[in-house]
Design a protein around this motif. Structure first.
Motif: not given
Length: 289
Positions: A216, A224-227, A241, A268-269
Motif C-alpha cells: 500500500v 477501504t482495506v479488507t482482507g 485481500d 479494496w480501494s
C-alpha cells in the motif's frame, strides 16, 4: 471518530493503536476491514497534541507535520541530546534475513520492544552500559563489521517470505555474535553479555508466506482495506485481500487517519504498488564482514 496511532507492539503481540491510548489486538487468520475517513491529521509528539492540528500527506510514513517531526527528532536517542541519561542501554545485533544484519542500541527498560518494532526476525544482545558508551560501541561495530545503520523496509519484506528455519537463524546469529566479540575497543566501556538468541518467527506469524504481490502506498479518504491478516512484523501488516493477493500495509501510513469499520466484502480501494522484483529487493548489503 477514532483516529489511528498506527501499529504497535506490547506483550510480544501486535495491536492497532488509537489516539487516547486504546489498543485493538491484531489476530492472525482473522479478517481486517476498515475505511479511512476524515482526512489525516498530525498525531503530535510524546502524548502532546499538534498545536496547529496540521494535515499530513497520505504517503508520509512519519505521521507528523514538519514542526512536530523536528521536535520528535530533538528528543530521540539517535540525536544524542541526552548524553547524561543515567539509565542503562543495550547494544544488539538484529537479523532480518540471510546476510542482512544491523547493530543498534535500545534502552534496557524497553526490553525487546525495539526489535519487534523494527521487524527483526532474530536478534541477540551484545552488551550493556551507559548511553554514550553504547553509542560508541554501536559505531565501532558498524564500521568494523561493515554493516549498515538501517535496513530498508522493502528488503525486510522480501526476506520474510520463505526465511530459513529457527535453527538456521540461531546459527547465523551465534556466528555473528562471536565475530562481534572479536572486534576490539568496546569491551572496556561496556559490559559484554553472554550469547542468547531470541527469535520472533512465532510472534510475527511467519510461516509459509506466499510471494508478495504489492504494498500500500497510502490511504485515501473513503478508501477501504479488507482482507485476512497473515502476519505482522514491525509496523507491517501482511494481508490476503479478497482477490487472493498478498499485500503489505505499512502501519505507519495509518497514523493520523480516522478509521471506521468496513464490511468484509467491501472491495479494496486504496492504491497499491507492485512489489519490487525479488532480486532487486534482496540486494543491498554486500556482506557482513
Amino acid at each position: 471518530m477514532w483516529r489511528s496511532g498506527g501499529i504497535g507492539w506490547a506483550g510480544g503481540a501486535p495491536g492497532l493503536r488509537w489516539w487516547g491510548g486504546r489498543v485493538s489486538p491484531v489476530a492472525y487468520g482473522r479478517p481486517l476491514a476498515l475505511r479511512a475517513v476524515g482526512g489525516r491529521a498530525c498525531a503530535g509528539v510524546r502524548e502532546n497534541p499538534c498545536p496547529t492540528g496540521a494535515a499530513v500527506p497520505e504517503r508520509s510514513t512519519g505521521g507528523l507535520c514538519p514542526g512536530c517531526a523536528r521536535l520528535d527528532r530533538a528528543h530521540s536517542v539517535a540525536a544524542d541530546t541526552f548524553a547524561d541519561d543515567p539509565r542503562p542501554y543495550r547494544v544488539y545485533l538484529a537479523w532480518f534475513g540471510p546476510g542482512t544484519v544491523k547493530v543498534g542500541i535500545t534502552g534496557e527498560h524497553r526490553g525487546s520492544v525495539r526489535l519487534l518494532e523494527q521487524g527483526a526476525v532474530a536478534f541477540c544482545w551484545l552488551g550493556r552500559g551507559p548511553l554514550m558508551a553504547a553509542r560508541r560501541t554501536e559505531e565501532v561495530l558498524r564500521q568494523a563489521l561493515g554493516v549498515p545503520d538501517r535496513v530498508p523496509y522493502e528488503r525486510k519484506r522480501a526476506l520474510r517470505v520463505a526465511p530459513p528455519d529457527a535453527a538456521a537463524r540461531r546459527g547465523e546469529i551465534e556466528e555473528l555474535y562471536g565475530r562481534a566479540l572479536g572486534v576490539g575497543g568496546w569491551g572496556e566501556t561496556l559490559e559484554a553479555l553472554p550469547f542468547a538468541a531470541y527469535d520472533h518467527g512465532d510472534a510475527f506469524g511467519l510461516g509459509e508466506l506466499p510471494a508478495l504481490d504489492g504494498t500500500v502506498t497510502g490511504l485515501v479518504d473513503g478508501g477501504t482495506v479488507t482482507g485476512r491478516v497473515l502476519a505482522a512484523a514491525g509496523p507491517d501488516l501482511h494481508l490476503r485481500d479478497p482477490g487472493g493477493r498478498h499485500l503489505v500495509l505499512d502501519g505507519r501510513l495509518l497514523a493520523g487517519w480516522g478509521l471506521e469499520r468496513a464490511a468484509e466484502d467491501d472491495p479494496w480501494s486504496v492504491p497499491v504498488a507492485p512489489a519490487p522484483r525479488e532480486a532487486d529487493a534482496r540486494t543491498g548489503q554486500e556482506g557482513l564482514f
